[in-house]
Write an enzyme that holds these catalytic residues in place. Structure first.
Site, PDB file in Angstrom:
ATOM      1  N   ASP A  17       0.880  -1.176   0.000  1.00 52.00           N
ATOM      2  CA  ASP A  17       0.000   0.000   0.000  1.00 52.00           C
ATOM      3  C   ASP A  17       0.923   1.233   0.000  1.00 52.00           C
ATOM      4  OD1 ASP A  17      -2.231   1.766   0.560  1.00 52.00           O
ATOM      5  OD2 ASP A  17      -1.487   1.824   2.629  1.00 52.00           O
ATOM      6  N   ASP A  73      -0.326   5.099   0.777  1.00 50.84           N
ATOM      7  CA  ASP A  73      -0.674   6.127   1.772  1.00 50.84           C
ATOM      8  C   ASP A  73      -0.704   5.537   3.179  1.00 50.84           C
ATOM      9  OD1 ASP A  73      -1.198   8.440   0.018  1.00 50.84           O
ATOM     10  OD2 ASP A  73      -2.666   7.060  -0.840  1.00 50.84           O
ATOM     11  N   GLU A  82     -14.378  10.200  -3.288  1.00 55.18           N
ATOM     12  CA  GLU A  82     -15.344   9.559  -2.387  1.00 55.18           C
ATOM     13  C   GLU A  82     -15.338  10.259  -1.025  1.00 55.18           C
ATOM     14  OE1 GLU A  82     -13.017   8.161  -4.243  1.00 55.18           O
ATOM     15  OE2 GLU A  82     -13.948   6.613  -5.467  1.00 55.18           O
ATOM     16  N   ARG A  83     -14.151  10.708  -0.591  1.00 51.12           N
ATOM     17  CA  ARG A  83     -14.022  11.381   0.722  1.00 51.12           C
ATOM     18  C   ARG A  83     -14.733  12.731   0.693  1.00 51.12           C
ATOM     19  NH1 ARG A  83      -8.349  10.725   1.842  1.00 51.12           N
ATOM     20  NH2 ARG A  83      -9.072   8.620   2.239  1.00 51.12           N
ATOM     21  N   ALA A 119      -8.045  19.571  -8.887  1.00 56.22           N
ATOM     22  CA  ALA A 119      -7.249  20.672  -8.320  1.00 56.22           C
ATOM     23  C   ALA A 119      -6.471  20.185  -7.107  1.00 56.22           C
ATOM     24  CB  ALA A 119      -8.174  21.825  -7.935  1.00 56.22           C
ATOM     25  N   THR A 156      -3.007   0.455  -4.302  1.00 53.83           N
ATOM     26  CA  THR A 156      -3.423   1.643  -3.553  1.00 53.83           C
ATOM     27  C   THR A 156      -4.693   2.243  -4.144  1.00 53.83           C
ATOM     28  OG1 THR A 156      -2.779   3.912  -2.993  1.00 53.83           O
ATOM     29  CG2 THR A 156      -1.856   3.030  -5.001  1.00 53.83           C
ATOM     30  N   THR A 157      -5.418   2.985  -3.311  1.00 52.39           N
ATOM     31  CA  THR A 157      -6.594   3.680  -3.847  1.00 52.39           C
ATOM     32  C   THR A 157      -6.235   5.048  -4.418  1.00 52.39           C
ATOM     33  OG1 THR A 157      -7.139   4.794  -1.794  1.00 52.39           O
ATOM     34  CG2 THR A 157      -8.092   2.638  -2.111  1.00 52.39           C
ATOM     35  N   ASN A 180      -0.007  10.263  -8.221  1.00 53.24           N
ATOM     36  CA  ASN A 180       0.483  10.499  -6.858  1.00 53.24           C
ATOM     37  C   ASN A 180       1.544   9.463  -6.479  1.00 53.24           C
ATOM     38  OD1 ASN A 180      -1.523  12.414  -6.823  1.00 53.24           O
ATOM     39  ND2 ASN A 180      -2.833  11.350  -5.362  1.00 53.24           N
TER      40      ASN A 180
HETATM   41  C1  XBP Z   1      -5.491   6.042   0.672  1.00 52.73           C
HETATM   42  C2  XBP Z   1      -6.547   6.993   0.378  1.00 52.73           C
HETATM   43  C3  XBP Z   1      -6.340   7.982  -0.646  1.00 52.73           C
HETATM   44  C4  XBP Z   1      -5.736   9.291  -0.347  1.00 52.73           C
HETATM   45  C5  XBP Z   1      -6.190  10.278  -1.414  1.00 52.73           C
HETATM   46  O1  XBP Z   1      -6.044   4.803   1.078  1.00 52.73           O
HETATM   47  O2  XBP Z   1      -7.631   6.892   0.897  1.00 52.73           O
HETATM   48  O3  XBP Z   1      -7.632   8.272  -1.035  1.00 52.73           O
HETATM   49  O4  XBP Z   1      -6.156   9.770   0.928  1.00 52.73           O
HETATM   50  O5  XBP Z   1      -5.923   9.855  -2.682  1.00 52.73           O
HETATM   51  P1  XBP Z   1      -5.149   3.484   1.058  1.00 52.73           P
HETATM   52  P2  XBP Z   1      -6.746  10.484  -3.933  1.00 52.73           P
HETATM   53  O6  XBP Z   1      -3.843   3.817   1.718  1.00 52.73           O
HETATM   54  O7  XBP Z   1      -5.939   2.491   1.886  1.00 52.73           O
HETATM   55  O8  XBP Z   1      -4.974   3.015  -0.363  1.00 52.73           O
HETATM   56  O9  XBP Z   1      -7.194  11.839  -3.525  1.00 52.73           O
HETATM   57  O10 XBP Z   1      -5.777  10.501  -5.081  1.00 52.73           O
HETATM   58  O11 XBP Z   1      -7.929   9.586  -4.211  1.00 52.73           O
HETATM   59 MG    MG Z   2      -2.982   3.098   3.477  1.00 60.04          MG
END
Ligand code: XBP
Ligand code: MG
Length: 266
Positions: A10, A12, A56-57, A94, A132-133, A138
């Site tokens: 993963d 993040d 989604e957040r 953005a 990763t999501t 990134n």
């Molecule tokens: C990581 C996330 C990501 C980042 C934002 O989850 O939730 O959404 O916070 O990324 P994980 P984007 O580590 O479980 O994969 O804004 O590019 O979606």
């Molecule tokens: Mg994570």
């Protein structure tokens, strides 16, 4: 007994502490640019991490935290779901631009011990992959900024973002990575940091090592093979809350192999 072939990471919270000083800051910069008065402070952001994926957040925030948000202030047809989605996508675009700027400035380092584990694994001939999501750019920018451009070639598969329909906690992104690697889950080990992450990796039947961070240290990691508060490094020992590490002080390849071997015996 199956041999270990691949390490799947993963990004993040696992490879780097990206959330509080990276993604969160970039979201707030995008909100400011758009003339919104939203401000995601570190505590609020911790709650918003319940939902993975930036678009989604944002939607989760509007629906659950801003119950009387007036969509007519930002789109022509306030009840039109396509317009709502497009507006969020624009805001998120953005945010990504700001996040990429932060990465290019070197704001987000890798966590201690990550680089040495990746190097050890490469030298030993293991396959590396990412699941990763977050948005693909990134990932490539984080790797380039921290390990150099060549590091993109270290990973056989970088599975990221909207490439699968359902983000973590769904297993889709790990299943996608396994399919691309042409490997079975029992030939791999996953590295995660969060509840949503381990639900995803376990959903794909992957043995999973957890390295927690400030946002995830209280999460439920049932099913993990090992839970530590970081990879640890020489002179920076980890703390272990679950799993047998003998007298290991940090997560090196020998410990990963030992943990993997124990999963195969069970
Ligand atoms: C990581 C996330 C990501 C980042 C934002 O989850 O939730 O959404 O916070 O990324 P994980 P984007 O580590 O479980 O994969 O804004 O590019 O979606
Ligand atoms: Mg994570």
């Amino acid at each position: 007994m199956t041999d270990l072939k691949a390490l799947i990471f993963d990004v993040d919270g696992t490879l780097a502490d990206t959330e509080r000083d990276g993604h969160r800051v970039a979201f707030n910069e995008a909100f400011r640019d758009a003339g919104l008065s939203w401000d995601w402070d570190p505590a609020l952001y911790g709650k918003l991490l319940a939902v993975t994926g930036g678009k989604e957040r944002i939607r989760f925030y509007i629906d659950d935290f801003l119950k009387d948000f007036d969509w007519s202030t930002v789109i022509d047809s306030p009840d039109n779901e396509d317009q709502r989605f497009a507006w969020i996508a624009g805001l998120h675009k953005a945010k990504t631009a700001h996040y990429l700027d932060l990465l290019a400035k070197g704001t987000v380092p890798l966590r201690p011990g990550v680089e040495s584990l990746l190097n050890e694994a490469r030298k030993a001939g293991y396959t590396l992959a990412i699941s990763t999501t977050t948005t693909p750019a990134n990932v490539t920018s984080l790797l380039s900024a921290t390990l150099g451009k060549d590091s993109l070639d270290w990973f056989d598969v970088i599975a990221a973002g909207d490439i699968v329909p359902a983000k973590k906690p769904a297993a889709d992104i790990y299943n996608f990575a396994l399919e691309k690697l042409g490997l079975a889950p029992e030939q791999c080990i996953a590295f995660e940091d969060s509840r949503n992450g381990i639900l995803s990796s376990l959903g794909a039947k992957l043995p999973t090592i957890i390295t927690t961070n400030g946002y995830t240290k209280e999460d439920d990691f049932s099913g993990a093979e090992l839970i530590t508060d970081g990879f640890g490094d020489k002179g920076q020992p980890f703390n272990v809350s679950h799993g047998d590490v003998d007298d290991a002080q940090y997560l090196d390849l020998a410990l990963v192999e030992k943990i993997f071997a124990a999963t195969n015996k069970a």
